[in-house]
Design a protein around this motif. Structure first.
Motif, PDB file in Angstrom:
ATOM      1  N   LEU A 160      52.427 -13.643  29.544  1.00 43.90           N
ATOM      2  CA  LEU A 160      52.590 -13.131  30.801  1.00 43.90           C
ATOM      3  C   LEU A 160      53.065 -14.325  31.643  1.00 43.90           C
ATOM      4  O   LEU A 160      53.044 -15.476  31.204  1.00 43.90           O
ATOM      5  N   PRO A 161      53.784 -13.980  32.710  1.00 44.61           N
ATOM      6  CA  PRO A 161      54.308 -14.897  33.519  1.00 44.61           C
ATOM      7  C   PRO A 161      53.147 -15.873  33.966  1.00 44.61           C
ATOM      8  O   PRO A 161      52.091 -15.634  34.421  1.00 44.61           O
ATOM      9  N   THR A 162      53.567 -17.180  34.225  1.00 45.12           N
ATOM     10  CA  THR A 162      52.718 -18.184  34.272  1.00 45.12           C
ATOM     11  C   THR A 162      53.069 -18.782  35.730  1.00 45.12           C
ATOM     12  O   THR A 162      54.288 -19.181  35.599  1.00 45.12           O
ATOM     13  N   VAL A 163      52.230 -19.402  36.701  1.00 44.92           N
ATOM     14  CA  VAL A 163      52.560 -20.478  37.853  1.00 44.92           C
ATOM     15  C   VAL A 163      51.540 -21.305  37.626  1.00 44.92           C
ATOM     16  O   VAL A 163      50.314 -21.135  37.222  1.00 44.92           O
ATOM     17  N   THR A 164      51.866 -22.460  38.063  1.00 42.59           N
ATOM     18  CA  THR A 164      50.895 -23.407  38.261  1.00 42.59           C
ATOM     19  C   THR A 164      50.527 -23.992  39.735  1.00 42.59           C
ATOM     20  O   THR A 164      51.134 -23.649  40.491  1.00 42.59           O
ATOM     21  N   VAL A 165      49.378 -24.495  39.861  1.00 44.66           N
ATOM     22  CA  VAL A 165      48.819 -24.779  41.191  1.00 44.66           C
ATOM     23  C   VAL A 165      48.226 -26.183  40.803  1.00 44.66           C
ATOM     24  O   VAL A 165      47.863 -26.499  39.726  1.00 44.66           O
ATOM     25  N   ALA A 166      48.127 -27.092  41.974  1.00 42.63           N
ATOM     26  CA  ALA A 166      47.541 -28.196  41.799  1.00 42.63           C
ATOM     27  C   ALA A 166      46.180 -28.109  41.438  1.00 42.63           C
ATOM     28  O   ALA A 166      45.361 -27.220  42.034  1.00 42.63           O
ATOM     29  N   ALA A 209      48.073  -7.590  40.724  1.00 43.93           N
ATOM     30  CA  ALA A 209      48.551  -6.715  41.776  1.00 43.93           C
ATOM     31  C   ALA A 209      48.898  -5.500  41.445  1.00 43.93           C
ATOM     32  O   ALA A 209      49.774  -5.192  40.538  1.00 43.93           O
ATOM     33  N   GLY A 210      48.062  -4.339  42.124  1.00 47.05           N
ATOM     34  CA  GLY A 210      48.211  -2.903  41.589  1.00 47.05           C
ATOM     35  C   GLY A 210      47.812  -2.834  40.278  1.00 47.05           C
ATOM     36  O   GLY A 210      46.959  -3.489  39.718  1.00 47.05           O
ATOM     37  N   LYS A 211      48.626  -1.926  39.392  1.00 45.57           N
ATOM     38  CA  LYS A 211      48.114  -1.665  37.988  1.00 45.57           C
ATOM     39  C   LYS A 211      48.914  -2.228  37.178  1.00 45.57           C
ATOM     40  O   LYS A 211      48.532  -2.567  35.615  1.00 45.57           O
ATOM     41  N   LYS A 212      50.128  -2.905  37.290  1.00 48.25           N
ATOM     42  CA  LYS A 212      51.154  -3.485  36.336  1.00 48.25           C
ATOM     43  C   LYS A 212      51.464  -4.809  36.476  1.00 48.25           C
ATOM     44  O   LYS A 212      52.051  -5.291  35.566  1.00 48.25           O
ATOM     45  N   ARG A 213      51.286  -5.434  37.692  1.00 46.98           N
ATOM     46  CA  ARG A 213      51.934  -6.854  37.829  1.00 46.98           C
ATOM     47  C   ARG A 213      50.664  -7.743  37.384  1.00 46.98           C
ATOM     48  O   ARG A 213      49.755  -7.752  38.199  1.00 46.98           O
ATOM     49  N   HIS A 214      50.993  -8.602  36.782  1.00 52.65           N
ATOM     50  CA  HIS A 214      50.174  -9.542  36.234  1.00 52.65           C
ATOM     51  C   HIS A 214      50.658 -10.947  36.043  1.00 52.65           C
ATOM     52  O   HIS A 214      51.886 -11.099  35.833  1.00 52.65           O
ATOM     53  N   VAL A 215      49.873 -11.904  36.643  1.00 47.44           N
ATOM     54  CA  VAL A 215      50.440 -13.388  36.710  1.00 47.44           C
ATOM     55  C   VAL A 215      49.332 -14.419  36.083  1.00 47.44           C
ATOM     56  O   VAL A 215      48.092 -13.916  36.530  1.00 47.44           O
ATOM     57  N   LEU A 216      49.462 -15.208  35.221  1.00 47.06           N
ATOM     58  CA  LEU A 216      48.498 -16.178  35.011  1.00 47.06           C
ATOM     59  C   LEU A 216      48.624 -17.497  35.800  1.00 47.06           C
ATOM     60  O   LEU A 216      49.767 -17.877  36.030  1.00 47.06           O
ATOM     61  N   VAL A 217      47.518 -17.973  36.320  1.00 45.25           N
ATOM     62  CA  VAL A 217      47.514 -19.081  37.139  1.00 45.25           C
ATOM     63  C   VAL A 217      46.734 -20.072  36.371  1.00 45.25           C
ATOM     64  O   VAL A 217      45.739 -20.190  36.037  1.00 45.25           O
ATOM     65  N   ARG A 218      47.570 -21.249  36.179  1.00 42.54           N
ATOM     66  CA  ARG A 218      47.209 -22.393  35.418  1.00 42.54           C
ATOM     67  C   ARG A 218      46.902 -23.719  36.531  1.00 42.54           C
ATOM     68  O   ARG A 218      48.218 -23.972  37.065  1.00 42.54           O
ATOM     69  N   PRO A 219      46.067 -24.411  36.519  1.00 39.33           N
ATOM     70  CA  PRO A 219      45.941 -25.712  37.012  1.00 39.33           C
ATOM     71  C   PRO A 219      46.838 -26.816  36.363  1.00 39.33           C
ATOM     72  O   PRO A 219      46.913 -26.872  35.168  1.00 39.33           O
ATOM     73  N   GLN A 220      47.504 -27.521  37.316  1.00 37.39           N
ATOM     74  CA  GLN A 220      47.896 -28.648  36.779  1.00 37.39           C
ATOM     75  C   GLN A 220      47.612 -29.991  37.605  1.00 37.39           C
ATOM     76  O   GLN A 220      47.696 -29.906  38.593  1.00 37.39           O
TER      77      GLN A 220
END
Length: 416
Positions: A336-342, A405-416
């Motif tokens: 899945l698409p992944t974004v990072t947060v502090a 978001a909704g039924k189809k949009r997924h994102v993984l959030v990973r701490p960094q």
């Protein structure tokens, strides 16, 4: 429409590619006489093409599959000027290094769709800087400028619309259509290229090239355009709320690419199957006739076929399996698409609406709040009841957060 005999024109007519042709009957006759050469030009304004260019790429692919030779013209020269067609203002000037980097990225797209080599129907890639850079300005004006009248050029939409809107049109941009016409004449001279194809917004530029080739080389040249495509709801192809749908995997993951096509509107499934896949027309007719929840199976086939062409068999299969696990099993997937947060921010806690914006699932705080308030926001597959709910490191599952978001949009959030 008059029935056609050549395989290429039959394919593009049946599948919905054909919008206009300068002389359909004469082109059809020429194509029944043996292999021919055609080109489409692509300016190097970014490091990848997006799905808005996919119809043109598929046109070249069908041209080759029906026994003809395609030329991919890279606009290393014309990119320095910028095509004014459909633009309200001049393009940002790119350096030679920018253009070279962009061309290198775009080249990788075409290797997936075309077979390159030295054979009579093998594709070739050329760069118009090879001849435009060597032009002598005075000689060019004398030999070619006399074939263009200002009166005629002022009638083309690319010029007329800019002037009507009182948007500046530089003399530099005004030259673009002359240089594009010169490209066609040059490709006839070098490669006996008889056909230029492009989107319908390029019609005026293409006709200029056909006429220039006739006047300068007494050549019988042809132009063919495809319709400009929007979704059934009127959205422009290749754009989403999160940006362009790029064809290069390093700019958009195969999973996100697959998901874009999986989210196709019901009314567009048949049309997109005809344009962007090579499935037989009778199979497409069966798929587009599916109703209710069954149309989702057609969308999965659409997404799989297009992803296979763009990214290969393995990437398409992996994207489909990621979707199955995500939707049917509710499992987390590394694809899945992944974004990072502090990590420090997550330790302190972040409001749900703000995290949705950071993850690219909403364009603004207001949009994120509405999404969650209407029941469309989920954390680790559980509904978020309050847009101001604080999400923190305590919510991590296997080291990540899964936002939906909704039924189809997924994102993984990973701490960094």
């Amino acid at each position: 429409m008059t029935s056609v005999r050549s395989e290429f024109l039959r394919v593009v007519t049946e599948r919905g590619f054909l919008h206009q042709c300068t002389d359909l009957e004469a082109l059809d006759k020429r194509l029944t006489e043996g292999a021919a050469v055609a080109y489409i030009g692509f300016d190097a304004t970014a490091q990848s093409l997006h799905v808005g260019s996919l119809m043109q790429i598929m046109l070249l692919r069908w041209w080759q599959k029906t026994g003809n030779k395609p030329i991919v013209l890279m606009g290393g020269g014309t990119t320095r000027i910028g095509d004014p067609t459909g633009k309200d203002e001049a393009r940002k000037m790119l350096s030679d290094d920018d253009i070279a980097r962009n061309m290198a990225g775009i080249r990788t797209v075409f290797t997936k769709y075309l077979g390159f080599g030295d054979g009579p129907t093998d594709a070739m890639m050329v760069n118009n800087a090879d001849w435009l850079d060597r032009l002598n300005y005075i000689s060019f004006l004398r030999d070619y400028g006399r074939h263009f009248t200002i009166n005629r050029m002022m009638t083309f939409d690319s010029v007329k619309l800019r002037l009507e809107r009182e948007q500046p049109l530089t003399f530099l941009e005004f030259n673009y259509m002359i240089l594009q016409a010169y490209d066609f004449a040059e490709l006839w001279d070098r490669n006996r290229c008889i056909l230029q194809m492009g989107g319908s917004d390029q019609w005026g530029n293409i006709v200029n090239g056909v006429e220039l080739g006739r006047r300068v080389h007494q050549a019988e040249l042809f132009g063919l355009t495809s319709p400009l495509l929007t979704t059934s709801s009127g959205a422009k192809m290749g754009k989403t709320a999160n940006g362009a749908v790029w064809l290069n995997a390093d700019m958009l993951s195969p999973w996100e690419f697959w998901q874009y096509w999986r989210n196709t509107e019901d009314a567009d499934v048949g049309r997109f199957l005809r344009l962007y896949t090579e499935l037989p027309l009778d199979e497409i007719a069966r798929l587009e006739a599916l109703q209710g929840a069954e149309i989702n199976e057609a969308k999965k086939i659409l997404a799989g076929e297009i992803t296979r062409l763009a990214h290969g068999e393995d990437a398409a299969a992996e994207a489909a399996e990621t979707a199955r696990k995500t939707f049917e099993e509710g499992a987390l997937s590394a694809n899945l698409p992944t974004v990072t947060v502090a990590a420090a921010d997550l330790e302190a806690g972040v409001a749900a609406f703000a995290l949705f914006v950071q993850a690219g699932l909403a364009a603004s705080n207001g949009e994120a709040r509405r999404l969650i308030q209407q029941g469309g926001g989920r954390l680790n597959d559980a509904a978020i009841k309050d847009a101001a709910e604080v999400i923190s490191a305590r919510d991590l599952k296997d080291g990540v957060l899964k936002l939906t978001a909704g039924k189809k949009r997924h994102v993984l959030v990973r701490p960094q």
